[in-house]
Design a protein around this motif. Structure first.
Motif, mmCIF file in Angstrom:
data_model
loop_
_atom_site.group_PDB
_atom_site.id
_atom_site.type_symbol
_atom_site.label_atom_id
_atom_site.label_comp_id
_atom_site.label_asym_id
_atom_site.label_seq_id
_atom_site.Cartn_x
_atom_site.Cartn_y
_atom_site.Cartn_z
ATOM 1 N N ARG A 5 -16.259 9.253 -4.641
ATOM 2 C CA ARG A 5 -15.088 9.295 -5.525
ATOM 3 C C ARG A 5 -13.799 9.280 -4.712
ATOM 4 N NH1 ARG A 5 -14.180 10.035 -10.792
ATOM 5 N NH2 ARG A 5 -16.426 10.163 -11.092
ATOM 6 N N TRP A 6 -13.753 10.025 -3.607
ATOM 7 C CA TRP A 6 -12.569 10.027 -2.761
ATOM 8 C C TRP A 6 -12.304 8.642 -2.182
ATOM 9 C CZ3 TRP A 6 -8.101 10.849 -0.847
ATOM 10 C CH2 TRP A 6 -7.792 10.520 0.473
ATOM 11 N N VAL A 7 -13.367 7.976 -1.721
ATOM 12 C CA VAL A 7 -13.210 6.628 -1.158
ATOM 13 C C VAL A 7 -12.689 5.670 -2.231
ATOM 14 C CG1 VAL A 7 -14.448 4.642 -0.204
ATOM 15 C CG2 VAL A 7 -14.936 6.947 0.642
ATOM 16 N N MET A 8 -13.229 5.770 -3.437
ATOM 17 C CA MET A 8 -12.794 4.888 -4.520
ATOM 18 C C MET A 8 -11.322 5.129 -4.863
ATOM 19 S SD MET A 8 -16.150 4.990 -6.991
ATOM 20 C CE MET A 8 -15.550 3.782 -8.149
ATOM 21 N N ILE A 9 -10.918 6.398 -4.940
ATOM 22 C CA ILE A 9 -9.517 6.712 -5.242
ATOM 23 C C ILE A 9 -8.605 6.176 -4.138
ATOM 24 C CG2 ILE A 9 -7.845 8.598 -5.468
ATOM 25 C CD1 ILE A 9 -10.060 10.223 -6.831
ATOM 26 N N ARG A 10 -9.013 6.364 -2.894
ATOM 27 C CA ARG A 10 -8.222 5.864 -1.764
ATOM 28 C C ARG A 10 -8.064 4.349 -1.815
ATOM 29 N NH1 ARG A 10 -11.380 6.396 3.506
ATOM 30 N NH2 ARG A 10 -12.178 4.402 2.755
ATOM 31 N N GLU A 11 -9.162 3.648 -2.066
ATOM 32 C CA GLU A 11 -9.112 2.189 -2.096
ATOM 33 C C GLU A 11 -8.297 1.681 -3.289
ATOM 34 O OE1 GLU A 11 -10.499 0.246 0.480
ATOM 35 O OE2 GLU A 11 -10.510 2.293 1.249
ATOM 36 N N LEU A 12 -8.405 2.361 -4.428
ATOM 37 C CA LEU A 12 -7.625 1.975 -5.596
ATOM 38 C C LEU A 12 -6.132 2.172 -5.349
ATOM 39 C CD1 LEU A 12 -9.934 3.437 -8.371
ATOM 40 C CD2 LEU A 12 -9.217 1.040 -8.220
ATOM 41 N N LEU A 13 -5.760 3.253 -4.681
ATOM 42 C CA LEU A 13 -4.348 3.498 -4.369
ATOM 43 C C LEU A 13 -3.823 2.482 -3.362
ATOM 44 C CD1 LEU A 13 -4.302 7.409 -4.169
ATOM 45 C CD2 LEU A 13 -3.246 5.961 -5.921
ATOM 46 N N ILE A 14 -4.638 2.115 -2.395
ATOM 47 C CA ILE A 14 -4.240 1.076 -1.440
ATOM 48 C C ILE A 14 -4.007 -0.243 -2.164
ATOM 49 C CG2 ILE A 14 -5.020 -0.332 0.511
ATOM 50 C CD1 ILE A 14 -6.469 2.151 1.574
ATOM 51 N N ALA A 15 -4.920 -0.579 -3.073
ATOM 52 C CA ALA A 15 -4.782 -1.811 -3.847
ATOM 53 C C ALA A 15 -3.498 -1.798 -4.671
ATOM 54 C CB ALA A 15 -5.992 -2.003 -4.755
ATOM 55 N N LEU A 16 -3.202 -0.653 -5.297
ATOM 56 C CA LEU A 16 -1.976 -0.534 -6.077
ATOM 57 C C LEU A 16 -0.745 -0.729 -5.189
ATOM 58 C CD1 LEU A 16 -0.522 0.120 -8.740
ATOM 59 C CD2 LEU A 16 -0.664 2.542 -8.122
ATOM 60 N N GLY A 17 -0.765 -0.147 -4.000
ATOM 61 C CA GLY A 17 0.351 -0.307 -3.069
ATOM 62 C C GLY A 17 0.577 -1.758 -2.688
ATOM 63 N N VAL A 18 -0.515 -2.475 -2.433
ATOM 64 C CA VAL A 18 -0.415 -3.896 -2.084
ATOM 65 C C VAL A 18 0.163 -4.700 -3.248
ATOM 66 C CG1 VAL A 18 -1.756 -5.964 -1.530
ATOM 67 C CG2 VAL A 18 -2.269 -3.796 -0.383
ATOM 68 N N LEU A 19 -0.304 -4.414 -4.445
ATOM 69 C CA LEU A 19 0.168 -5.149 -5.616
ATOM 70 C C LEU A 19 1.632 -4.846 -5.916
ATOM 71 C CD1 LEU A 19 -2.984 -4.813 -7.909
ATOM 72 C CD2 LEU A 19 -2.212 -6.847 -6.662
ATOM 73 N N VAL A 20 2.038 -3.592 -5.749
ATOM 74 C CA VAL A 20 3.447 -3.233 -5.955
ATOM 75 C C VAL A 20 4.325 -3.947 -4.926
ATOM 76 C CG1 VAL A 20 5.118 -1.343 -5.818
ATOM 77 C CG2 VAL A 20 2.990 -1.033 -7.082
ATOM 78 N N THR A 30 -0.628 -14.029 -9.507
ATOM 79 C CA THR A 30 -0.088 -13.764 -10.839
ATOM 80 C C THR A 30 1.217 -12.991 -10.758
ATOM 81 O OG1 THR A 30 -2.317 -13.745 -11.794
ATOM 82 C CG2 THR A 30 -0.569 -12.714 -13.087
ATOM 83 N N LEU A 31 1.276 -11.972 -9.900
ATOM 84 C CA LEU A 31 2.497 -11.187 -9.736
ATOM 85 C C LEU A 31 3.623 -12.025 -9.138
ATOM 86 C CD1 LEU A 31 0.988 -7.819 -8.474
ATOM 87 C CD2 LEU A 31 2.142 -8.214 -10.661
ATOM 88 N N LEU A 32 3.287 -12.855 -8.149
ATOM 89 C CA LEU A 32 4.293 -13.744 -7.571
ATOM 90 C C LEU A 32 4.865 -14.680 -8.622
ATOM 91 C CD1 LEU A 32 2.744 -14.755 -4.125
ATOM 92 C CD2 LEU A 32 4.835 -13.460 -4.495
ATOM 93 N N LEU A 33 3.996 -15.202 -9.453
ATOM 94 C CA LEU A 33 4.431 -16.134 -10.496
ATOM 95 C C LEU A 33 5.289 -15.426 -11.538
ATOM 96 C CD1 LEU A 33 4.301 -18.964 -11.664
ATOM 97 C CD2 LEU A 33 2.201 -18.334 -12.837
ATOM 98 N N MET A 34 4.896 -14.235 -11.936
ATOM 99 C CA MET A 34 5.655 -13.487 -12.937
ATOM 100 C C MET A 34 7.065 -13.169 -12.455
ATOM 101 S SD MET A 34 2.545 -10.964 -14.163
ATOM 102 C CE MET A 34 3.603 -9.738 -14.904
#
Length: 201
Positions: free
Chosen positions: A40-55, A126-130
């Motif tokens: 669960r910790w690894v999943m939360i960490r990876e999800l937060l990293i992904a969010l940071g990249v997308l932001v 998609t984010l770049l296009l938006m």
């Protein structure tokens, strides 16, 4: 991406490209060698990293286009092509068991769960296009991204439970349905880019 795009439609689009149902068996496969107490910790960490990249792509997308001297039409067509290829793999998954190819062993870090599992090329495009097609609406796109990410995170954090309840066949069927929707979306992105290019002369 046209002017009538709303936060709701942006949220749905981003949720589709994040592909939570398709990532459930992928996450479980990658994390099978990780001790249960750390998963669960690894999943939360990876999800937060992904969010940071997308932001980062959301906030710096227009500047990135300017630095690389890329036209909006090129992003639309290129993003549509990438989205189409990923959607095809969602509808017709490869035999190695994952959209992004075979997985490694041990505890993952950034690759392949954060990138390209959640923050994949289709989400980035998609984010770049938006942001390039409708500048000045970064706050709205940020809200849409956060909602889509929260829904994706909830599904992935409950992946073990979902896999047991729904089963692999149901999740695979959901992924194929989402793949079909993404194929239609990718075609719209490509056609929109070609139309804009021809109109620009």
């Amino acid at each position: 991406m046209h002017q009538q795009m709303t936060i709701v439609s942006a949220c749905i689009t981003l949720f589709l490209v994040l592909d939570a149902p398709g990532n459930v068996p992928f996450f479980l496969s990658v994390l099978k060698e990780v001790p249960p107490k750390r998963r669960r910790w690894v999943m939360i960490r990876e999800l937060l990293i992904a969010l940071g990249v997308l932001v980062a792509f959301l906030l710096g997308g227009r500047e990135l286009l300017a630095i690389m001297q890329l036209r909006q039409e090129a992003i639309s067509i290129g993003g549509g092509v990438v989205l189409f290829l990923i959607a095809i793999k969602m509808v017709f998954p490869p035999k190695d068991g994952g959209i992004f190819g075979p997985v490694g062993q041990g505890e993952p870090f950034i690759v392949p769960l954060a990138i390209p599992g959640v923050a994949g090329p289709s989400a980035m495009a998609t984010l770049l296009l938006m942001t390039s097609a409708q500048p000045g609406r970064e706050v709205e796109w940020g809200v849409a991204l956060l909602i889509a990410w929260l829904a994706t995170a909830a599904i992935l954090l409950g992946s073990t439970w979902l896999f047991k309840i729904m089963g692999e066949s149901v999740l695979a069927a959901l992924e194929r349905v989402m793949g079909m929707l993404l194929i239609a979306l990718s075609a719209q992105m490509i056609l929109g880019g070609v139309e804009a290019y021809l109109r620009a002369g």
